[in-house]
Design an enzyme around this catalytic site. Structure first.
Site, PDB file in Angstrom:
ATOM      1  N   HIS A 147       0.811  -1.222   0.000  1.00  0.00           N
ATOM      2  CA  HIS A 147       0.000   0.000   0.000  1.00  0.00           C
ATOM      3  C   HIS A 147       0.842   1.269   0.000  1.00  0.00           C
ATOM      4  CE1 HIS A 147      -4.236  -1.250   0.304  1.00  0.00           C
ATOM      5  NE2 HIS A 147      -3.706  -2.383   0.772  1.00  0.00           N
ATOM      6  N   ASP A 151      -2.856   1.722  -4.214  1.00  0.00           N
ATOM      7  CA  ASP A 151      -4.074   1.640  -3.424  1.00  0.00           C
ATOM      8  C   ASP A 151      -5.016   0.609  -4.043  1.00  0.00           C
ATOM      9  OD1 ASP A 151      -3.443   3.541  -1.442  1.00  0.00           O
ATOM     10  OD2 ASP A 151      -3.972   5.172  -2.791  1.00  0.00           O
TER      11      ASP A 151
END
Length: 174
Positions: A147, A151
């Site tokens: 991440h 995303d």
């Protein structure tokens, strides 16, 4: 030469990576490093664990070349003959547990890669299609991703592209 389902998966991932620059990246120290090329790690089971040899420029390889290199990597990994350079430089990896009867897995990212695709076994399943029940071959895919690099929405698009390529295998070859 026998082409395996895993060879198709690797080719599909390589093609999707060539179209998705945000997954051709890795974290090196505190820096995000992006690549113009597709170096794809593919997990190989060995006694006591696994090794992840790297297919350099995987998106430029034909399906036959991928198959031949994976067979070579697997044989040399199991006999301890892979070179250290062959285990470095990936930006993304693939781990296929389908041969072990696993339908889904959550693989661990091969750091510092941007992510890893977990591949499950192929199974027959009844599905409703155009109002008709029909038997289809199904294969589970799972995506683990860093991440700090991506995303959920770009990851979903990337996984969707891999799925689309695998559902239409001729598109992998062109």
């Amino acid at each position: 030469q026998k082409i395996t389902v895993n060879d198709f998966v690797v080719k599909a991932v390589a093609k999707a990576l060539s179209e998705t620059p945000e997954f051709r990246a890795r974290i090196e120290g505190d820096e995000l490093v992006s690549f113009d090329y597709v170096n794809l790690g593919v997990a190989v089971s060995v006694d006591g664990g696994l090794l992840v040899p790297v297919l350099e420029d995987a998106d430029l390889l034909t399906l036959s070349q991928i198959s031949a290199r994976m067979k070579d990597f697997s044989a040399r990994a199991r006999t301890g003959k892979l070179l250290p350079d062959e285990l470095q430089g990936s930006c993304f990896s693939v781990s296929n547990l389908g041969a072990y009867g696993i339908e889904y897995s959550t693989p661990i990212i091969n750091q510092p890669d941007s992510g890893i695709l977990g591949v499950g076994g192929i199974r027959d399943e009844l599905v409703l299609r155009d109002g008709q029940v029909t038997a289809r071959k199904m294969m589970g895919l799972s995506l683990a991703f860093d991440h700090r690099i991506n995303d959920g929405v770009p990851a979903a698009r990337f996984l969707g592209r891999i799925k689309a390529l695998l559902e239409n295998p001729i598109s992998i070859l062109i």
